[in-house]
Design a protein around this motif. Sequence first.
Motif, PDB file in Angstrom:
ATOM      1  N   GLU A   1     165.793  45.656  14.730  1.00  0.00           N
ATOM      2  CA  GLU A   1     164.733  45.630  15.743  1.00  0.00           C
ATOM      3  C   GLU A   1     164.851  44.391  16.634  1.00  0.00           C
ATOM      4  O   GLU A   1     164.589  44.464  17.836  1.00  0.00           O
TER       5      GLU A   1
ATOM      6  N   MET B   1     163.425  48.993  20.558  1.00  0.00           N
ATOM      7  CA  MET B   1     163.386  49.914  19.431  1.00  0.00           C
ATOM      8  C   MET B   1     161.980  50.071  18.842  1.00  0.00           C
ATOM      9  O   MET B   1     161.568  51.180  18.501  1.00  0.00           O
TER      10      MET B   1
ATOM     11  N   LEU C   1     159.663  52.916  19.673  1.00  0.00           N
ATOM     12  CA  LEU C   1     159.968  54.262  19.188  1.00  0.00           C
ATOM     13  C   LEU C   1     159.558  54.485  17.734  1.00  0.00           C
ATOM     14  O   LEU C   1     159.741  55.586  17.207  1.00  0.00           O
ATOM     15  N   ARG C   2     159.016  53.448  17.102  1.00  0.00           N
ATOM     16  CA  ARG C   2     158.623  53.558  15.687  1.00  0.00           C
ATOM     17  C   ARG C   2     157.559  54.633  15.520  1.00  0.00           C
ATOM     18  O   ARG C   2     156.648  54.757  16.323  1.00  0.00           O
ATOM     19  N   ARG C   3     157.701  55.423  14.481  1.00  0.00           N
ATOM     20  CA  ARG C   3     156.722  56.481  14.188  1.00  0.00           C
ATOM     21  C   ARG C   3     155.358  55.848  13.859  1.00  0.00           C
ATOM     22  O   ARG C   3     155.306  54.789  13.227  1.00  0.00           O
TER      23      ARG C   3
ATOM     24  N   LEU D   1     165.110  53.355   7.711  1.00  0.00           N
ATOM     25  CA  LEU D   1     165.298  53.650   9.132  1.00  0.00           C
ATOM     26  C   LEU D   1     164.879  55.089   9.435  1.00  0.00           C
ATOM     27  O   LEU D   1     164.153  55.347  10.397  1.00  0.00           O
TER      28      LEU D   1
ATOM     29  N   TYR E   1     161.796  55.781  11.990  1.00  0.00           N
ATOM     30  CA  TYR E   1     162.265  56.088  13.337  1.00  0.00           C
ATOM     31  C   TYR E   1     162.827  57.496  13.421  1.00  0.00           C
ATOM     32  O   TYR E   1     163.432  57.990  12.470  1.00  0.00           O
TER      33      TYR E   1
ATOM     34  N   LEU F   1     168.296  58.066  16.458  1.00  0.00           N
ATOM     35  CA  LEU F   1     168.449  57.189  17.614  1.00  0.00           C
ATOM     36  C   LEU F   1     169.882  57.161  18.127  1.00  0.00           C
ATOM     37  O   LEU F   1     170.830  57.203  17.355  1.00  0.00           O
TER      38      LEU F   1
ATOM     39  N   ALA G   1     165.538  57.791  21.628  1.00  0.00           N
ATOM     40  CA  ALA G   1     165.315  58.772  20.571  1.00  0.00           C
ATOM     41  C   ALA G   1     166.018  60.053  20.997  1.00  0.00           C
ATOM     42  O   ALA G   1     165.818  60.524  22.121  1.00  0.00           O
TER      43      ALA G   1
ATOM     44  N   ASP H   1     163.624  64.711  17.173  1.00  0.00           N
ATOM     45  CA  ASP H   1     162.699  64.385  16.079  1.00  0.00           C
ATOM     46  C   ASP H   1     162.306  65.624  15.316  1.00  0.00           C
ATOM     47  O   ASP H   1     162.325  66.703  15.801  1.00  0.00           O
TER      48      ASP H   1
END
Length: 193
Positions: free
Chosen positions: A26, A32, A35-37, A63, A67, A70, A190, A193
């Motif tokens: 990160e 980055m 884009l974290r959930r 990871l 995420y 990616l 991303a 997903d």
Amino acid sequence: MNSDAIQEQAAPLRLTDPYEALSALEAAVPGMAALRRAEPARFNWAAAEACLGTALPADFKLLAELYPPLSLGDYMVVHTPPVGAEHEWAKAVLEEEEDTADLLDVDDLSGVLSAYPAPGGLLVWGSSFEGDTFLWTTHGISPQEWKVTVATHNSDWWHYTAGAIQFTADLISGALEPWGLPPVRPEVVAIRD
């Protein structure tokens, strides 16, 4: 070719804690974190690992949980599984055994290295859009001890004594010598997903 012909780089400090490895990535890729959930994804790691016949490294699983898949630097992808398709993902990873064996044969390394599921064999975890392959050398008491093996599209092979996520962070940040690899921009997208 003998094993002495495959060079090895040691990480300045191996990050064994998965959260430290992810934090390093990160830091290397500032965009980055956006884009974290919102909530970690729930994977059926037991199904994936049963299919593979081995546990997976904790940094890789972290990871994937935090995420979506990616693309990094418009260069490389870490092959994390889609949520809900862990068994199918693991089967696809195992099917790459033949491609790995072919790479080893072409580069005259089949006497030195082997494809997983051979003991200590190479297991693919990532690739580049330029034809480079990133693998784990599955040797050690636990997956946290696995090192990264790089097979460049120019047939350069080398090891890096760190996990996949630290390797990716060190490649992007410039903390390692990118033997045979291009510089990787600290950009992220991303891809699904």
